[in-house]
Write an enzyme that holds these catalytic residues in place. Structure first.
Site, PDB file in Angstrom:
ATOM      1  N   HIS A   7      -9.346  10.412  -3.091  1.00  0.00           N
ATOM      2  CA  HIS A   7     -10.802  10.144  -3.116  1.00  0.00           C
ATOM      3  C   HIS A   7     -11.498  11.497  -3.885  1.00  0.00           C
ATOM      4  O   HIS A   7     -10.712  12.423  -4.379  1.00  0.00           O
ATOM      5  CB  HIS A   7     -11.105  10.086  -1.565  1.00  0.00           C
ATOM      6  CG  HIS A   7     -11.039   8.855  -0.959  1.00  0.00           C
ATOM      7  ND1 HIS A   7     -11.749   7.848  -1.528  1.00  0.00           N
ATOM      8  CD2 HIS A   7     -10.150   8.382  -0.155  1.00  0.00           C
ATOM      9  CE1 HIS A   7     -11.439   6.595  -0.644  1.00  0.00           C
ATOM     10  NE2 HIS A   7     -10.479   6.895   0.242  1.00  0.00           N
ATOM     11  N   ASP A  10     -16.883  10.811  -7.650  1.00  0.00           N
ATOM     12  CA  ASP A  10     -17.565   9.467  -7.621  1.00  0.00           C
ATOM     13  C   ASP A  10     -18.770   9.223  -8.859  1.00  0.00           C
ATOM     14  O   ASP A  10     -18.573   8.427  -9.523  1.00  0.00           O
ATOM     15  CB  ASP A  10     -17.712   9.065  -6.385  1.00  0.00           C
ATOM     16  CG  ASP A  10     -16.601   8.591  -5.377  1.00  0.00           C
ATOM     17  OD1 ASP A  10     -15.597   8.734  -6.037  1.00  0.00           O
ATOM     18  OD2 ASP A  10     -16.756   8.515  -4.288  1.00  0.00           O
TER      19      ASP A  10
END
Length: 359
Positions: free
Chosen positions: A124, A154
């Site tokens: 992540h 992200d």
């Protein structure tokens, strides 16, 4: 017409970076069709899906893959976010698609990239920025690193990098007539964002100690301060002229304080600034520094930001499908982006019919 009018993008549904990159392409005028999994909310509905048409395909079936390949035959861009090798295994890897449409830009959004020892591993945002060297510097001196939500990996290092790669490949295609694979990896993007810090370190301007440098909260004139009502003010008075304006606004005299860049005096400056800022509310300090070049601004929450007069004047936020959200950016003078609408469901035949003729 918007800048990317006529550019046709097939987006395979994913989370965070892929949708954000495709949102940017849609904002700039691309016709983005998102392929969703049947019967599920993936990705969940929200602003990242704005400006899309959506269809459902089961890509684990031959029929679903066949429909996808029919779309790629007429598309300019395909965006997928599977782990390396999954698209190939399902029957729509780059080599397969290139045979169908040599002009297609095949954009791959992953955390670790298409190769390397971590390529097949799960991860992540926090993991990608950790090994990119982008997490360790974030936080207060003497405290553990603190992740800035999932903005660096992200979105800035992922989705925005994807959009830049797609645009570069489309521009190159105008010369060569051929598409290519865009390997957009969040770990690469997060590392790229640290270029400036590497440069500062090379000239001795970054000590390596977290929270003790010029731009990480180490300097008292580049930090945040609590106000009397529990709010905060952001201070970025780096240059001497701006620093003098800061002192004027705070009602402080340079003669009574250590010099700005005397590090031994920074604890004294920080304590004095904190004391003064704590004497008034956030709104009061906003009024004090209005029109000043002290580089002082109120720290607004995401809910408060759309109401700031500067954003209101520029139209920096828009309400789309009942949700207030940032408007498209950047702004282009001759081909401005249109305000995006909510996502709408369509069928494969409808998309293909609309794409039957190349623009």
């Amino acid at each position: 017409m918007s800048a990317l009018h006529g550019v046709r993008v097939v987006e395979l549904a994913g989370l965070a970076p892929g949708p954000f990159g495709c949102m940017m392409l849609a904002d700039l005028g691309a016709d983005v069709v998102r392929v969703d999994r049947p019967g599920g909310q993936f990705p969940p509905p929200g602003p990242l899906g704005r400006g899309r048409r959506t269809i459902e395909l089961d890509l684990k079936t031959e029929a679903g893959v066949a429909d996808l390949l029919r779309l790629t035959e007429r598309a300019d861009v395909l965006v997928e976010g599977f782990r390396p090798g999954v698209a190939e295994r399902l029957g729509f890897g780059p080599e397969t698609v290139e045979r169908i449409n040599p002009r297609l830009v095949y954009a791959r959004m992953t955390g670790w990239g298409q190769d390397g020892p971590l390529a097949a591993r799960a991860g992540h945002d926090i993991d990608y920025i950790a090994i990119a060297g982008a997490l360790e510097p974030l936080g207060r001196a003497g405290q553990r690193p603190h992740a800035p939500i999932n903005l660096l990996g992200d979105f800035a290092g992922g989705g925005m990098l994807l959009a830049v790669g797609v645009l570069a490949a489309l521009l190159e295609r105008e010369r060569s007539g051929r598409g290519q694979v865009v390997d957009a990896a969040m770990v690469d993007g997060a590392a790229l964002l640290m270029t400036f810090v590497h440069g500062m370190a090379a000239i001795g301007q970054w000590s390596g100690a977290r929270g003790e440098n010029l731009l990480d909260g180490g300097a008292p004139f580049y930090d945040t301060y609590a106000t009397a009502d529990g709010g905060f003010m952001a201070v970025g008075a780096l240059e001497p002229a701006f620093y003098r304006a800061l002192l004027d606004g705070l009602g402080l005299a340079q003669a009574d304080l250590p010099e700005q860049y005397d590090r031994s005096g920074w604890p004294v400056l920080r304590a004095r600034f904190a004391e003064v800022f704590a004497s008034r509310s956030r709104d009061a300090w906003t009024t004090v520094f209005a029109g000043s070049d002290a580089c002082v601004a109120p720290v607004l929450s995401p809910a408060e930001a759309p109401g700031h007069p500067h954003h209101v004047a520029r139209g920096s936020f828009a309400e789309i499908d009942g949700v207030t959200q940032p408007a498209p950016a950047p702004r282009l003078s001759r081909t401005p982006a249109k305000e995006p609408g909510p996502e709408t469901a369509v069928t494969v035949p409808e998309v293909i019919a609309g794409w039957a003729e190349k623009l």
